[in-house]
Design an enzyme around this catalytic site. Structure first.
Site, PDB file in Angstrom:
ATOM      1  N   LYS A  48     -30.885  18.743 -18.763  1.00  0.00           N
ATOM      2  CA  LYS A  48     -29.715  19.016 -19.626  1.00  0.00           C
ATOM      3  C   LYS A  48     -28.895  17.731 -19.843  1.00  0.00           C
ATOM      4  O   LYS A  48     -28.527  17.388 -20.971  1.00  0.00           O
ATOM      5  CB  LYS A  48     -28.846  20.110 -18.972  1.00  0.00           C
ATOM      6  CG  LYS A  48     -27.477  20.289 -19.589  1.00  0.00           C
ATOM      7  CD  LYS A  48     -27.521  20.771 -21.019  1.00  0.00           C
ATOM      8  CE  LYS A  48     -26.156  20.607 -21.671  1.00  0.00           C
ATOM      9  NZ  LYS A  48     -26.167  20.877 -23.098  1.00  0.00           N
ATOM     10  N   THR A  90     -22.625  22.932 -17.479  1.00  0.00           N
ATOM     11  CA  THR A  90     -23.283  21.645 -17.218  1.00  0.00           C
ATOM     12  C   THR A  90     -22.560  20.995 -16.041  1.00  0.00           C
ATOM     13  O   THR A  90     -21.417  20.555 -16.181  1.00  0.00           O
ATOM     14  CB  THR A  90     -23.218  20.724 -18.454  1.00  0.00           C
ATOM     15  OG1 THR A  90     -23.695  21.456 -19.590  1.00  0.00           O
ATOM     16  CG2 THR A  90     -24.077  19.496 -18.250  1.00  0.00           C
ATOM     17  N   LYS A 135     -17.319  14.008 -19.526  1.00  0.00           N
ATOM     18  CA  LYS A 135     -17.782  14.515 -18.221  1.00  0.00           C
ATOM     19  C   LYS A 135     -19.299  14.394 -18.104  1.00  0.00           C
ATOM     20  O   LYS A 135     -19.839  13.942 -17.097  1.00  0.00           O
ATOM     21  CB  LYS A 135     -17.310  15.970 -18.100  1.00  0.00           C
ATOM     22  CG  LYS A 135     -17.789  16.759 -16.915  1.00  0.00           C
ATOM     23  CD  LYS A 135     -18.862  17.789 -17.186  1.00  0.00           C
ATOM     24  CE  LYS A 135     -18.684  18.774 -18.280  1.00  0.00           C
ATOM     25  NZ  LYS A 135     -19.824  19.653 -18.513  1.00  0.00           N
TER      26      LYS A 135
HETATM   27  N1  LIG Z   1     -19.405  23.688 -26.237  1.00  0.00           N
HETATM   28  C1  LIG Z   1     -20.672  23.310 -26.273  1.00  0.00           C
HETATM   29  O1  LIG Z   1     -21.210  22.944 -27.353  1.00  0.00           O
HETATM   30  C2  LIG Z   1     -21.522  23.345 -25.006  1.00  0.00           C
HETATM   31  C3  LIG Z   1     -22.916  23.379 -25.141  1.00  0.00           C
HETATM   32  C4  LIG Z   1     -23.711  23.426 -23.994  1.00  0.00           C
HETATM   33  C5  LIG Z   1     -23.110  23.401 -22.734  1.00  0.00           C
HETATM   34  N2  LIG Z   1     -21.758  23.343 -22.629  1.00  0.00           N
HETATM   35  C6  LIG Z   1     -21.175  23.354 -21.268  1.00  0.00           C
HETATM   36  O2  LIG Z   1     -20.752  24.694 -21.033  1.00  0.00           O
HETATM   37  C7  LIG Z   1     -19.576  24.701 -20.189  1.00  0.00           C
HETATM   38  C8  LIG Z   1     -18.455  25.450 -20.913  1.00  0.00           C
HETATM   39  O3  LIG Z   1     -18.191  24.772 -22.128  1.00  0.00           O
HETATM   40  P1  LIG Z   1     -17.231  25.407 -23.264  1.00  0.00           P
HETATM   41  O4  LIG Z   1     -17.405  24.571 -24.475  1.00  0.00           O
HETATM   42  O5  LIG Z   1     -17.406  26.873 -23.294  1.00  0.00           O
HETATM   43  O6  LIG Z   1     -15.807  25.032 -22.622  1.00  0.00           O
HETATM   44  P2  LIG Z   1     -14.372  25.708 -22.896  1.00  0.00           P
HETATM   45  O7  LIG Z   1     -14.342  26.400 -24.207  1.00  0.00           O
HETATM   46  O8  LIG Z   1     -13.379  24.652 -22.606  1.00  0.00           O
HETATM   47  O9  LIG Z   1     -14.283  26.848 -21.758  1.00  0.00           O
HETATM   48  C9  LIG Z   1     -14.170  26.464 -20.415  1.00  0.00           C
HETATM   49  C10 LIG Z   1     -14.085  27.694 -19.542  1.00  0.00           C
HETATM   50  O10 LIG Z   1     -13.875  27.266 -18.189  1.00  0.00           O
HETATM   51  C11 LIG Z   1     -12.649  27.852 -17.710  1.00  0.00           C
HETATM   52  N3  LIG Z   1     -12.008  26.920 -16.781  1.00  0.00           N
HETATM   53  C12 LIG Z   1     -11.774  25.601 -16.989  1.00  0.00           C
HETATM   54  N4  LIG Z   1     -11.187  25.060 -15.890  1.00  0.00           N
HETATM   55  C13 LIG Z   1     -11.036  26.076 -15.008  1.00  0.00           C
HETATM   56  C14 LIG Z   1     -10.517  26.146 -13.695  1.00  0.00           C
HETATM   57  N5  LIG Z   1     -10.049  25.055 -13.066  1.00  0.00           N
HETATM   58  N6  LIG Z   1     -10.532  27.356 -13.070  1.00  0.00           N
HETATM   59  C15 LIG Z   1     -11.033  28.452 -13.700  1.00  0.00           C
HETATM   60  N7  LIG Z   1     -11.552  28.449 -14.935  1.00  0.00           N
HETATM   61  C16 LIG Z   1     -11.560  27.266 -15.571  1.00  0.00           C
HETATM   62  C17 LIG Z   1     -11.835  28.138 -18.935  1.00  0.00           C
HETATM   63  O11 LIG Z   1     -10.861  29.122 -18.638  1.00  0.00           O
HETATM   64  P3  LIG Z   1      -9.526  29.266 -19.543  1.00  0.00           P
HETATM   65  O12 LIG Z   1      -9.949  30.090 -20.724  1.00  0.00           O
HETATM   66  O13 LIG Z   1      -8.560  29.938 -18.655  1.00  0.00           O
HETATM   67  O14 LIG Z   1      -9.118  27.866 -19.927  1.00  0.00           O
HETATM   68  C18 LIG Z   1     -12.941  28.647 -19.878  1.00  0.00           C
HETATM   69  O15 LIG Z   1     -13.331  29.959 -19.544  1.00  0.00           O
HETATM   70  C19 LIG Z   1     -19.275  23.227 -19.897  1.00  0.00           C
HETATM   71  O16 LIG Z   1     -19.860  22.864 -18.665  1.00  0.00           O
HETATM   72  C20 LIG Z   1     -19.954  22.485 -21.052  1.00  0.00           C
HETATM   73  O17 LIG Z   1     -20.281  21.154 -20.702  1.00  0.00           O
HETATM   74  C21 LIG Z   1     -20.944  23.344 -23.735  1.00  0.00           C
END
Ligand SMILES: NC(=O)c1ccc[n+]([C@@H]2O[C@H](COP(=O)([O-])OP(=O)(O)OC[C@H]3O[C@@H](n4cnc5c(N)ncnc54)[C@H](OP(=O)(O)O)[C@@H]3O)[C@@H](O)[C@H]2O)c1
Length: 294
Positions: free
Chosen positions: A170, A94, A239
């Protein structure tokens, strides 16, 4: 198809696993490499660099925020410089409407495809391959990646030929979910201070006029007060509300409820709520109300 997957967090790990289950050839990359291990055991190849994840027909990014996506795309040996012409970047994080516009122009300039495909659904739906994808981009590119989106979700909605439109939809959805969390939190504080059990209350709501999945999921989380481990961490929720307000400001759309949600998130994060699920903003109303008097 041969597909790269960059970002194996809570959402990306499940999405990549479902691409493998659908028999696509998947190469995964994650900044913290240990998160690739389980997928390698399931048949994925591990890329040592972002560039190595960009050698196929398409590459997904499912990274935390704009900064992470910008670094992966525009960084030295990033996606832009590594993806073959005609291959497609599928952006499921997102991100802001502004970054979507920048990505659209940059990929088009190099003859690469760009499809926005943000998703609705928490990590449980990602693991089950039951997300809802909101796809937007040039028609041919959206058609090419359709089998990949089918592998990660139960339904794909093609929103527009303009990638940025998918993020507007979204972000509007997350604004609505945040509003429901806040409203539920206030309602639970209201009846709770009057001595009514939160679980029983949520059961009444969701068995009558409020049967939608959002009320069930977030009502249950609020009633149980279970905010850890986070399925969607509070900083990511903050965010999204920030991105809603930025896009709304550009469009000159006042969104007073989004402004209130912004302050709720600042309160939660200001009190050390970084590790909590974003649902925890809904518990602030009960704190404001103080303890029950009878
Ligand atoms: N969780 C939900 O329910 C959900 C639902 C729909 C959409 N989303 C969206 O989907 C996306 C991912 O969400 P998530 O819940 O999967 O988040 P998450 O578990 O925190 O995973 C974030 C990912 O991004 C990587 N990352 C973060 N900062 C980085 C950087 N500076 N450089 C390189 N890699 C980086 C992390 O790597 P590391 O493993 O090395 O930290 C990890 O692979 C977000 O945009 C979120 O808003 C989330």
């Amino acid at each position: 198809m041969k597909v790269g997957f960059i970002g194996l967090g809570q959402m990306g790990a499940g999405m990549a696993a479902n691409l493998l289950k659908a028999r696509h050839e998947v190469t995964v990359y994650n900044r913290t490499r240990a998160k690739a291990e389980a997928l390698v055991r399931e048949g994925a190849k591990e890329a040592a660099t972002i560039a190595d994840a960009c050698r196929g027909d398409a590459v997904f990014t499912m990274l935390a925020n704009d900064n992470a996506v910008e670094a992966a795309v525009f960084g030295e040996i990033g996606i832009l410089g590594s993806l073959p012409a005609a291959a497609i970047h599928i952006s499921s994080s997102t991100i802001s409407v502004g970054l979507a516009e920048r990505l659209t122009g940059a990929h088009a300039g190099l003859g690469q495809g760009f499809v926005a495909a943000p998703v609705f659904g928490r990590p449980e739906l990602a693991a089950a391959g039951n997300l809802y994808a909101l796809a937007a981009g040039e028609q041919g590119a959206v058609k090419t990646v359709a089998p990949l989106l089918e592998a990660i979700g139960q339904k794909t909605f093609v929103v527009s030929e303009m990638p940025k439109a998918a993020y507007l939809v979204k972000l509007s959805g997350n604004f609505l979910i945040g509003s429901v969390i806040e409203a539920l939190g206030e309602a639970i504080a209201f009846v709770g201070k009057g001595g009514i059990d939160a679980r029983q209350y949520v059961d009444i709501l969701t068995s009558t006029l409020f049967g939608a999945p959002i009320y069930k999921t977030y009502g249950t989380l609020l009633a149980e007060g279970k905010f850890e481990p986070a399925g969607f961490a509070a900083p990511l929720g903050q965010k999204d509300i920030r991105l809603v307000l930025a896009a709304a400001e550009d469009l000159r759309v006042p969104m007073p409820i989004a402004s209130l949600l912004r302050d709720r998130f600042l309160t939660l994060l200001g009190h050390g709520g970084d590790k909590l699920d974003w649902t925890a903003i809904g518990a602030l109303a009960a704190k404001d109300a103080g303890p029950a008097t009878n």
